[in-house]
Design a protein around this motif. Structure first.
Motif, PDB file in Angstrom:
ATOM      1  N   ARG A 177      -3.176  16.332  -4.712  1.00  0.00           N
ATOM      2  CA  ARG A 177      -3.446  16.933  -3.393  1.00  0.00           C
ATOM      3  C   ARG A 177      -2.186  17.036  -2.521  1.00  0.00           C
ATOM      4  N   ARG A 178      -1.083  16.594  -3.048  1.00  0.00           N
ATOM      5  CA  ARG A 178       0.190  16.607  -2.302  1.00  0.00           C
ATOM      6  C   ARG A 178       0.101  15.818  -0.992  1.00  0.00           C
ATOM      7  N   ILE A 179      -0.545  14.669  -1.060  1.00  0.00           N
ATOM      8  CA  ILE A 179      -0.639  13.774   0.097  1.00  0.00           C
ATOM      9  C   ILE A 179       0.390  12.657  -0.084  1.00  0.00           C
ATOM     10  N   ALA A 180       1.218  12.416   0.917  1.00  0.00           N
ATOM     11  CA  ALA A 180       2.216  11.346   0.842  1.00  0.00           C
ATOM     12  C   ALA A 180       1.502  10.006   0.712  1.00  0.00           C
ATOM     13  N   ALA A 181       1.954   9.202  -0.259  1.00  0.00           N
ATOM     14  CA  ALA A 181       1.264   7.939  -0.529  1.00  0.00           C
ATOM     15  C   ALA A 181       2.231   6.799  -0.800  1.00  0.00           C
ATOM     16  N   ASN A 182       1.733   5.583  -0.517  1.00  0.00           N
ATOM     17  CA  ASN A 182       2.466   4.356  -0.813  1.00  0.00           C
ATOM     18  C   ASN A 182       1.505   3.408  -1.508  1.00  0.00           C
ATOM     19  N   ILE A 183       1.830   3.027  -2.749  1.00  0.00           N
ATOM     20  CA  ILE A 183       1.025   2.077  -3.498  1.00  0.00           C
ATOM     21  C   ILE A 183       1.778   0.747  -3.461  1.00  0.00           C
ATOM     22  N   ALA A 184       1.223  -0.233  -2.740  1.00  0.00           N
ATOM     23  CA  ALA A 184       1.935  -1.493  -2.496  1.00  0.00           C
ATOM     24  C   ALA A 184       2.370  -2.161  -3.793  1.00  0.00           C
ATOM     25  N   ASP A 185       3.631  -2.622  -3.777  1.00  0.00           N
ATOM     26  CA  ASP A 185       4.214  -3.373  -4.900  1.00  0.00           C
ATOM     27  C   ASP A 185       4.388  -2.568  -6.186  1.00  0.00           C
ATOM     28  N   VAL A 186       4.287  -1.235  -6.096  1.00  0.00           N
ATOM     29  CA  VAL A 186       4.535  -0.387  -7.278  1.00  0.00           C
ATOM     30  C   VAL A 186       5.539   0.705  -6.856  1.00  0.00           C
ATOM     31  N   PRO A 187       6.851   0.366  -6.784  1.00  0.00           N
ATOM     32  CA  PRO A 187       7.853   1.332  -6.299  1.00  0.00           C
ATOM     33  C   PRO A 187       7.783   2.722  -6.922  1.00  0.00           C
ATOM     34  N   PRO A 188       7.538   2.856  -8.258  1.00  0.00           N
ATOM     35  CA  PRO A 188       7.487   4.209  -8.817  1.00  0.00           C
ATOM     36  C   PRO A 188       6.323   5.038  -8.269  1.00  0.00           C
ATOM     37  N   GLU A 189       5.318   4.366  -7.729  1.00  0.00           N
ATOM     38  CA  GLU A 189       4.161   5.084  -7.192  1.00  0.00           C
ATOM     39  C   GLU A 189       4.204   5.062  -5.662  1.00  0.00           C
ATOM     40  N   CYS A 190       5.345   5.426  -5.123  1.00  0.00           N
ATOM     41  CA  CYS A 190       5.519   5.468  -3.666  1.00  0.00           C
ATOM     42  C   CYS A 190       6.343   6.689  -3.280  1.00  0.00           C
ATOM     43  N   ASP A 191       5.821   7.487  -2.361  1.00  0.00           N
ATOM     44  CA  ASP A 191       6.624   8.572  -1.791  1.00  0.00           C
ATOM     45  C   ASP A 191       7.535   8.028  -0.699  1.00  0.00           C
ATOM     46  N   PHE A 192       7.199   6.868  -0.165  1.00  0.00           N
ATOM     47  CA  PHE A 192       7.998   6.257   0.903  1.00  0.00           C
ATOM     48  C   PHE A 192       7.822   4.750   0.823  1.00  0.00           C
ATOM     49  N   TYR A 193       8.828   4.034   1.329  1.00  0.00           N
ATOM     50  CA  TYR A 193       8.775   2.574   1.388  1.00  0.00           C
ATOM     51  C   TYR A 193       8.685   2.133   2.838  1.00  0.00           C
ATOM     52  N   PHE A 194       8.213   0.907   3.029  1.00  0.00           N
ATOM     53  CA  PHE A 194       8.273   0.285   4.350  1.00  0.00           C
ATOM     54  C   PHE A 194       9.505  -0.602   4.378  1.00  0.00           C
ATOM     55  N   GLY A 195      10.310  -0.480   5.415  1.00  0.00           N
ATOM     56  CA  GLY A 195      11.458  -1.367   5.563  1.00  0.00           C
ATOM     57  C   GLY A 195      11.079  -2.532   6.462  1.00  0.00           C
ATOM     58  N   SER A 196      12.075  -3.315   6.815  1.00  0.00           N
ATOM     59  CA  SER A 196      11.894  -4.406   7.766  1.00  0.00           C
ATOM     60  C   SER A 196      12.346  -3.873   9.124  1.00  0.00           C
ATOM     61  N   VAL A 197      11.458  -3.937  10.130  1.00  0.00           N
ATOM     62  CA  VAL A 197      11.711  -3.248  11.391  1.00  0.00           C
ATOM     63  C   VAL A 197      11.878  -4.211  12.559  1.00  0.00           C
ATOM     64  N   HIS A 198      12.925  -3.973  13.361  1.00  0.00           N
ATOM     65  CA  HIS A 198      13.105  -4.655  14.646  1.00  0.00           C
ATOM     66  C   HIS A 198      12.639  -3.694  15.732  1.00  0.00           C
ATOM     67  N   ARG A 199      11.751  -4.169  16.623  1.00  0.00           N
ATOM     68  CA  ARG A 199      11.192  -3.308  17.663  1.00  0.00           C
ATOM     69  C   ARG A 199      11.446  -3.915  19.039  1.00  0.00           C
ATOM     70  N   ASP A 200      11.954  -3.099  19.936  1.00  0.00           N
ATOM     71  CA  ASP A 200      12.138  -3.509  21.331  1.00  0.00           C
ATOM     72  C   ASP A 200      11.848  -2.290  22.194  1.00  0.00           C
ATOM     73  N   GLY A 201      10.591  -2.121  22.605  1.00  0.00           N
ATOM     74  CA  GLY A 201      10.204  -0.935  23.367  1.00  0.00           C
ATOM     75  C   GLY A 201      10.453   0.318  22.545  1.00  0.00           C
ATOM     76  N   PRO A 202      11.241   1.268  23.066  1.00  0.00           N
ATOM     77  CA  PRO A 202      11.488   2.506  22.327  1.00  0.00           C
ATOM     78  C   PRO A 202      12.488   2.336  21.183  1.00  0.00           C
ATOM     79  N   LEU A 203      13.154   1.184  21.122  1.00  0.00           N
ATOM     80  CA  LEU A 203      14.155   0.963  20.082  1.00  0.00           C
ATOM     81  C   LEU A 203      13.493   0.461  18.800  1.00  0.00           C
ATOM     82  N   GLN A 204      13.760   1.146  17.687  1.00  0.00           N
ATOM     83  CA  GLN A 204      13.320   0.688  16.372  1.00  0.00           C
ATOM     84  C   GLN A 204      14.519   0.740  15.429  1.00  0.00           C
TER      85      GLN A 204
END
Length: 240
Positions: free
Chosen positions: A113-140
């Motif tokens: 269906r061409r839907i962007a997907a992330n399958i946790a803990d399976v890097p080959p089955e991920c269109d995108f990864y989650f990084g480690s994020v620092h957040r301070d209001g509008p700053l990411q």
């Protein structure tokens, strides 16, 4: 002699990276398959980006945090296991279940269906990864190891965060308000380069403390200098 510039004049291509983007998913429909700890983290990430979230998972499989988001109606909930028609209308899918076979099936359906997907803990089955994020209001600030070492990403993110001033987010919020006011003062597209150069000057000349303390009145004082192209000091702005 060749008239072409030498390759050394240009940045060297470093393959193997990700295209790190600030993905705008406000009001987009995100489907989360699963309701455990990993799903809880994914859900918070996309709620912070103002997405509309649906969680599909039997109620017995929801952890405390996901159950709370369901009860508070922060997310919609489908109380059963995933079915293919759950993908109808989804803009993005995140799968976090302890069933590799079922996870791969979700991945295959998303690819069809061409839907962007992330399958946790399976890097080959991920269109995108989650990084480690620092957040301070509008700053990411996001750190990614491209799936190689999530814990190391967290360590690097903490080191970066420690070097940032505690009031950085507040300063950025004020700069954003000043930019918005400037666009009202000089709305024409041809003013774009001048606006950018002048705003850069303000950010470079003013200290973080001055940007944090900037009031609406100060902003009006600062903007009175825009036409001339001069970047005033905070004292000059307040004298206006």
């Amino acid at each position: 002699m060749s008239s072409h510039p030498t390759m050394s004049k240009f940045p060297e291509v470093q393959g193997g990276g990700s295209l790190i983007l600030a993905w705008q998913i406000k009001d987009k429909h995100v489907l989360v398959v699963g309701g455990g700890e990993v799903a809880a983290g994914r859900i918070l990430n996309v709620l912070n980006a103002d997405a509309r979230v649906t969680v599909v998972c039997p109620a017995s499989g929801l952890n405390e945090e996901v159950a709370f988001r369901v009860s508070e109606k922060q997310v919609a909930h489908i109380d059963r296991n995933f079915e293919p028609h759950d993908l109808d209308g989804a803009d993005m899918v995140m799968c976090a279940i302890d069933d590799p076979e079922a996870s791969s099936e979700v991945w295959k359906l998303c690819k069809e269906r061409r839907i962007a997907a992330n399958i946790a803990d399976v890097p080959p089955e991920c269109d995108f990864y989650f990084g480690s994020v620092h957040r301070d209001g509008p700053l990411q600030v996001m750190v990614s190891t491209n799936g190689n070492g999530p814990k190391l990403a967290s360590i690097v993110r903490k080191k970066i965060a420690e070097t940032l001033p505690s009031n950085m987010g507040a300063a950025i919020e004020n700069v954003g308000r000043l930019r918005k006011k400037l666009r009202e003062v000089a709305p024409n597209p041809e003013q774009g380069p001048k606006r950018m150069k002048w705003m850069s000057g303000v950010c470079e000349q003013w200290s973080l403390e001055e940007l944090v303390s900037m009031t609406e009145k100060d902003m009006d004082g600062v903007l009175s200098f825009y036409e001339s192209g001069k970047v005033p000091t905070i004292q000059e702005a307040r004298a206006e």
